[in-house]
Design an enzyme around this catalytic site. Structure first.
Site, mmCIF file in Angstrom:
data_model
loop_
_atom_site.group_PDB
_atom_site.id
_atom_site.type_symbol
_atom_site.label_atom_id
_atom_site.label_comp_id
_atom_site.label_asym_id
_atom_site.label_seq_id
_atom_site.Cartn_x
_atom_site.Cartn_y
_atom_site.Cartn_z
ATOM 1 N N CYS A 219 0.809 -1.219 0.000
ATOM 2 C CA CYS A 219 0.000 0.000 0.000
ATOM 3 C C CYS A 219 0.841 1.267 0.000
ATOM 4 C CB CYS A 219 -0.952 -0.004 1.198
ATOM 5 S SG CYS A 219 -2.100 -1.405 1.204
ATOM 6 N N HIS B 218 -3.143 7.182 1.816
ATOM 7 C CA HIS B 218 -3.599 5.869 1.356
ATOM 8 C C HIS B 218 -4.989 5.618 1.919
ATOM 9 C CE1 HIS B 218 -4.129 1.656 0.811
ATOM 10 N NE2 HIS B 218 -3.838 1.348 2.055
ATOM 11 N N ASN C 13 -10.102 -0.238 0.008
ATOM 12 C CA ASN C 13 -8.641 -0.175 -0.008
ATOM 13 C C ASN C 13 -8.140 -0.830 -1.288
ATOM 14 O OD1 ASN C 13 -5.888 -0.623 0.343
ATOM 15 N ND2 ASN C 13 -6.061 -1.239 2.481
#
Length: 332
Positions: free
Chosen positions: A116, A257, A287
């Protein structure tokens, strides 16, 4: 002194998501959960899922082409393609497939894996090639199809992830738009979030054995990852701000993020950044790992919210564990 043209400008963005959307109500038919349970804990309402025939290369190339078009370049003008991903179509790498898909036949292409944090790590990596004068136009893509590696019976993780791609074009410039960065890694915390290979012994001859197997679905200790993010992300942003000689009051946008709305809010509160300056689209996409930052960036640019010369603080955090921040100004 810097050489002329050794600065970095970010001149184009693009994004792509699969057509199929699964909302929380639909997900509750698969696993014991509810829209209220997911939304109250994460802020996520739905996520996009790639169908079995959609490759990462196709999704990444769609986002990349949009970024190249916005930058008013041709694919043949791209010198380097960096693909930040943890879910390649081919373990040997997928960036070259993207290069072929785009027809960017002059570009060197390779994958970069930092989960990520991949887009932020890729941004800093791309900048080094430009600052050394080696390349003029660099295409950076963040793309992941995490649905391939989610345990859809585990409600602690399956509610979180979605599929998507985002891209930017960086170009050498006399004016340096990348103001600062700070990157960090801590392998001692790797066990809190991983997608690990699980070997099975295979006997060969005599006393020789090898390990063959497959990758285990994503496992995560959500509480530890949350604690890590709300503690370490503000720290790394503060260090990047110090390097850029900027205060939080001089920041136009905080682009984190897109993991969990509570993390976004907690980081913003610690840094005293007003919530209206915090970019969030995770309610629609969940996500999307390395795709989340460029996907959100592209949406804000195309909606006219992010304008030329806006100063953006971005930060990625995730498996590794890895985390990092970069401060840049949008536009040429």
């Amino acid at each position: 002194m810097k050489q002329p043209g050794s600065g970095i400008a970010i001149i184009g963005s693009g994004s792509a998501v699969p057509a199929t959307s699964l909302d929380n109500v639909g997900l509750s038919r698969i696993v014991d959960t509810s829209d209220e349970w997911i939304a109250s804990r994460t802020g996520i309402r739905q996520r996009r899922l790639a169908n079995p025939t959609l490759s990462l290369a196709k999704l990444a190339a769609e986002a990349a082409q949009a970024a190249i078009d916005q930058a008013n370049l041709a694919p043949t003008e791209i010198d380097l393609i960096l693909l930040a991903t943890s879910t390649p179509d081919d373990l040997f790498g997928t960036a070259c497939l993207v290069q072929a898909e785009l027809g960017a036949n002059r570009a060197v292409a390779f994958d970069l894996t930092a989960a990520c944090s991949g887009f932020v790590f890729g941004l800093v990596t791309a900048a080094q090639f430009i600052r050394t004068g080696v390349y003029q136009n660099v295409l950076l893509i963040g793309a992941d199809i995490l649905s391939r590696w989610v345990d859809w019976s585990d409600r602690r993780t399956c509610v979180l992830f979605g599929d998507g791609a985002g891209a930017v074009v960086l170009q050498a410039s006399d004016r340096d738009r990348l103001l600062s960065f700070e990157l960090r890694s801590d392998g001692t915390q790797n066990h809190y979030l991983n997608l690990a290979f699980q070997p099975q012994p295979k006997e060969m001859v005599d006393d020789i054995a090898i390990g063959q197997g497959n990758f285990h679905p994503i496992t995560m200790n959500g509480q530890e990852v949350y604690r890590f993010a709300v503690r370490r992300v503000p720290e790394v942003i503060e260090k990047a701000l110090f390097r850029a000689n900027l205060s939080t009051a001089e920041i136009d946008w905080l682009l984190l993020h897109q993991a969990n709305q509570r993390i976004l809010d907690a980081v913003g509160d610690r840094l005293k950044i007003p919530h209206e300056k915090i970019i969030s689209n995770l309610a629609k996409y969940g996500n999307t790992s390395a795709a989340s930052i460029p996907l959100a960036l592209d949406e804000e640019v195309r909606q006219g919210k992010i304008k030329p010369d806006d100063t953006i603080v971005t930060a990625g955090f995730g498996a590794g564990l890895t985390w990092g921040a970069a401060i840049f100004q949008w536009g040429r």
